[in-house]
Design an enzyme around this catalytic site. Sequence first.
Site: not given
Length: 115
Positions: A73-74
Amino acid sequence: IDEKEKEIKDFKKEVKKAKKAFKDTNAAKDKIILNRKKKRLAQLEDQLRKLEVQATDKEENKQIALGTSKLNYLDPRISVAWCKKWDVPIEKIYNKTQREKFLWAIEMAGPDFRF
């Protein structure tokens, strides 16, 4: 935590004895001993608080998959740019396999990278 609580309980008894000794004699030596014991008691209580916080954090983090979030997600460019900006070794954020996977981000992102 239980051991630390027992240690604090025992130490409180020692502080009580030191207070009584100081009250009876009113000597400077007893006052110094009493102050040292009070400081040590404060340290023990602080250590207990830290242990309780660590236990709470550990329990709460059991439900969170931090590695998965970091990988899926990052944007790795943001993490790399942050590391470069604050002089944090990338090895602290990504392991060897992840560094190989995100080599493109490590080469691309500088400390001034804007997303």
